[in-house]
Design an enzyme around this catalytic site. Structure first.
Site, mmCIF file in Angstrom:
data_model
loop_
_atom_site.group_PDB
_atom_site.id
_atom_site.type_symbol
_atom_site.label_atom_id
_atom_site.label_comp_id
_atom_site.label_asym_id
_atom_site.label_seq_id
_atom_site.Cartn_x
_atom_site.Cartn_y
_atom_site.Cartn_z
ATOM 1 N N GLU A 178 0.823 -1.213 0.000
ATOM 2 C CA GLU A 178 0.000 0.000 0.000
ATOM 3 C C GLU A 178 0.857 1.263 0.000
ATOM 4 O OE1 GLU A 178 0.586 -2.192 2.290
ATOM 5 O OE2 GLU A 178 -0.023 -1.601 4.310
ATOM 6 N N CYS A 283 16.259 -6.819 -0.205
ATOM 7 C CA CYS A 283 16.396 -8.051 0.590
ATOM 8 C C CYS A 283 17.724 -8.721 0.276
ATOM 9 C CB CYS A 283 15.251 -8.996 0.312
ATOM 10 S SG CYS A 283 15.311 -9.676 -1.329
ATOM 11 N N GLU A 385 17.351 -7.433 10.917
ATOM 12 C CA GLU A 385 17.493 -6.757 9.619
ATOM 13 C C GLU A 385 17.254 -5.262 9.848
ATOM 14 O OE1 GLU A 385 14.153 -7.265 6.860
ATOM 15 O OE2 GLU A 385 15.581 -7.467 5.222
HETATM 16 P P1 NAD Z 1 5.951 -5.977 5.013
HETATM 17 O O1 NAD Z 1 6.060 -7.333 5.595
HETATM 18 O O2 NAD Z 1 5.651 -4.827 5.915
HETATM 19 O O3 NAD Z 1 4.770 -5.960 3.897
HETATM 20 C C1 NAD Z 1 4.702 -6.927 2.897
HETATM 21 C C2 NAD Z 1 3.236 -7.125 2.522
HETATM 22 O O4 NAD Z 1 2.523 -7.610 3.661
HETATM 23 C C3 NAD Z 1 2.539 -5.858 2.085
HETATM 24 O O5 NAD Z 1 1.726 -6.135 0.974
HETATM 25 C C4 NAD Z 1 1.722 -5.457 3.306
HETATM 26 O O6 NAD Z 1 0.520 -4.784 2.970
HETATM 27 C C5 NAD Z 1 1.417 -6.777 3.957
HETATM 28 N N1 NAD Z 1 1.298 -6.667 5.419
HETATM 29 C C6 NAD Z 1 1.915 -5.760 6.219
HETATM 30 N N2 NAD Z 1 1.581 -5.981 7.508
HETATM 31 C C7 NAD Z 1 0.752 -7.058 7.523
HETATM 32 C C8 NAD Z 1 0.085 -7.775 8.556
HETATM 33 N N3 NAD Z 1 0.202 -7.427 9.843
HETATM 34 N N4 NAD Z 1 -0.676 -8.826 8.208
HETATM 35 C C9 NAD Z 1 -0.805 -9.187 6.928
HETATM 36 N N5 NAD Z 1 -0.192 -8.540 5.897
HETATM 37 C C10 NAD Z 1 0.576 -7.496 6.191
HETATM 38 O O7 NAD Z 1 7.274 -5.727 4.168
HETATM 39 P P2 NAD Z 1 7.761 -4.390 3.459
HETATM 40 O O8 NAD Z 1 8.186 -3.418 4.502
HETATM 41 O O9 NAD Z 1 6.786 -3.946 2.441
HETATM 42 O O10 NAD Z 1 9.037 -4.934 2.663
HETATM 43 C C11 NAD Z 1 10.308 -5.041 3.239
HETATM 44 C C12 NAD Z 1 10.585 -6.444 3.725
HETATM 45 O O11 NAD Z 1 10.432 -7.384 2.672
HETATM 46 C C13 NAD Z 1 12.011 -6.627 4.214
HETATM 47 O O12 NAD Z 1 11.996 -7.430 5.369
HETATM 48 C C14 NAD Z 1 12.693 -7.327 3.071
HETATM 49 O O13 NAD Z 1 13.834 -8.081 3.415
HETATM 50 C C15 NAD Z 1 11.592 -8.202 2.596
HETATM 51 N N6 NAD Z 1 11.819 -8.643 1.229
HETATM 52 C C16 NAD Z 1 12.133 -9.961 1.038
HETATM 53 C C17 NAD Z 1 12.406 -10.425 -0.239
HETATM 54 C C18 NAD Z 1 12.747 -11.855 -0.467
HETATM 55 O O14 NAD Z 1 12.616 -12.315 -1.592
HETATM 56 N N7 NAD Z 1 13.173 -12.609 0.525
HETATM 57 C C19 NAD Z 1 12.331 -9.543 -1.326
HETATM 58 C C20 NAD Z 1 11.986 -8.218 -1.078
HETATM 59 C C21 NAD Z 1 11.716 -7.777 0.209
#
Ligand code: NAD
Length: 500
Positions: A178, A283, A385
């Protein structure tokens, strides 16, 4: 209310949100709200699922070459619209334009891979497995599948998922972050323009409420998630409990192991880009440099310092900038708190990025590069992280010790080794307990026709993203044993059939 309001993209139409709940979208370079995004209810998620469900049989029934043609066209539309997409991505994410183009390009490469779906979905055939018996297997799509994506790669990660899923004959509901939904919505529009029937790709914006609706929906057969580890674990546990196939990629802490024989000048260039590029919000960012031997550490730091000094932090559209702002003020403050935590834990702060402010853009979410030395494995700031422009240098006395740091860390996404010693590198690659390994390659993101995925708390589930594993994730195998009997009727048999 901001001028721009994003709704959802369902059945080929842009639809306004009905929940009355909205999220703010910032331009992180200016620190200003530039748009709002509707946050979906379960009813709105269901509307997208119904659109996908209605489209799925017809889409799956097209021969794979016809589905591939939409992928070819989509790829060329991505190329035609690269500048517009990159600008929008940079404005909402904060990464610099060249990096936004890289984000789109890596997704485009998965679309190129998906163009080969007629070949990739081919099954296996065994002729004459018994008297007059042949056995063959086929790969079939799952049905309606969903993807939930993070803010940091708003083009690449959605395409990792929907590119492969849709090529295989599934229809898709995408729930992007979002925080920067502009590009994912545009991808939906361009995919329609490429000739996809309505309902094949739907984009629903939202937060936890939409995620929970996806996880609970009985018509969604598989969920692919990428984000932070606690949420990945929650998505994996909740989705699999309702019988879905789930792959959930999480956070990371990627180590770069520097051996005394490494080409130090090249290693410094590699580490600078991998640690500070995209403000460390990758990531696969290299956030820990483990030096083998004190002399290696001293030399690395000495050579890093002028490079860090020369880093230009700027607004996302500054063509000279190496990296831009981070995604939100809250995230910048969290990074600053980790820097303080590290100091309090006894690490040596050599470069402090906390006081950085960009003249003329004082409201932007900027943070300068930070460098630590003497980081140790008991520090919380090492275990977690940070996801910012912070490089932590550690000192090990042997390669074994250095490798064990990466192997024993809770995350196991990527790791790199810098050395001229082929034997040491080969052994390291074989033994290290991490999913993706770079040998003199600082960010070992596999190419589209291999598969992406970490180990330990960096990924929940068994099947990785894109490449051959992506095809496996989005299809199920059916195996047919056939016989076309001629002549006399054989007797009944009450024993398990064998091929004797
Ligand atoms: P995030 O976990 O906050 O959000 C990811 C998704 O989950 C979003 O679509 C969000 O709306 C949803 N979300 C958020 N809170 C939620 C909840 N309580 N319940 C259900 N859904 C929820 O992650 P971010 O801040 O958008 O992205 C950064 C993170 O993603 C970092 O930890 C990074 O390392 C990781 N990442 C991992 C990879 C990989 O392939 N391993 C790739 C890119 C990013």
């Amino acid at each position: 209310m901001a001028d721009v309001q994003y709704g959802h993209f369902v059945a080929g139409q842009t639809v306004a949100g009905t929940s009355g709940r909205f999220g703010d979208i910032f331009n992180p370079s200016f620190g200003e709200v530039t748009a709002q995004v509707a946050l979906a209810t379960a009813t709105e998620v269901d509307q997208a699922v119904q659109a996908a469900k209605a489209a799925q049989p017809g889409w799956a029934a097209l021969n794979p070459q016809r589905r591939a043609r939409v992928m070819f066209k989509f790829k060329s539309l991505l190329e035609d619209n690269m500048d517009e997409l990159a600008k929008l991505l940079s404005e909402q994410h904060g990464k610099v334009i060249a990096d936004s183009k890289g984000d789109i390009q890596r997704g485009l490469e998965v679309i190129e891979f998906a163009c080969g779906v007629p070949h990739l979905m081919k099954g296996e055939y065994s002729e004459g497995a018994g008297p007059g018996i042949d056995v063959y297997s086929m790969r079939q799509p799952l049905g309606v599948v969903a993807g939930i994506t993070p803010f940091n790669f708003p083009a690449m990660i959605p395409m990792w998922m929907f590119g492969v899923a849709i090529a295989c004959g599934n229809t898709f509901v995408l729930k992007p972050s979002e925080k920067d939904p502009g590009v994912p919505i545009r991808l939906g529009e361009l995919f329609m323009e490429a000739g996809a029937p309505e309902g094949v790709l739907n984009v629903v914006n939202g937060d936890k409420e939409a995620v929970d609706a996806i996880l609970a929906h009985p018509d969604i057969k598989a969920v692919s998630f990428v984000g932070s580890s606690d949420i990945a674990q929650y998505v994996y546990a909740t989705g699999t409990a309702t019988g879905k196939r789930v792959q959930a990629m999480g956070g990371a802490k990627n180590h770069g192991i520097v051996l005394p024989d490494a080409d130090m000048d090249q290693t410094v260039q590699d580490i600078i880009g991998a640690a500070y590029g995209s403000a460390g919000e990758r990531c696969m960012a290299l956030s820990v440099a483990v030096c083998v031997g004190d002399k290696t550490a001293d030399t690395l730091i000495e050579k890093l310092l002028p490079e860090i000094d020369a880093l230009r932090v700027g607004i996302a559209t500054d063509p000279e900038a190496h990296y831009g702002p981070v995604i939100t003020a809250a995230h910048r403050d969290k990074i600053a708190r980790y820097i303080q935590m590290s100091v309090d834990e006894g690490a040596k702060l050599i470069v402090d990025g906390r006081d950085f402010s960009l003249q003329g853009y004082e409201d932007g979410f900027f943070i300068g590069p930070s460098l630590f030395d003497d980081v140790t494995s008991d520090m919380q700031s090492y275990k977690d992280e940070i996801f910012g422009p912070v490089l932590q240098v550690m000192r090990a006395q042997t390669v074994e010790q250095a490798m064990n740091l990466a192997s024993n860390h809770q995350y196991g996404n990527g790791v790199a080794i810098f050395t001229r010693n082929g034997q040491a590198a080969r052994e390291f690659a074989q033994r290290v307990n991490v999913g993706m390994v770079g040998i003199n390659v600082p960010i070992p993101v596999p190419v589209a026709y291999h598969s992406f995925g970490g180990w330990k708390r960096s990924a929940f589930g068994d099947v990785n993203q894109h490449g051959p594993e992506g095809i496996r994730f989005y299809t199920k195998v059916k195996t047919v044993t056939q016989r076309w009997p001629e002549g006399d009727v054989t007797d009944q048999s009450f024993i398990i059939p064998t091929m004797q």
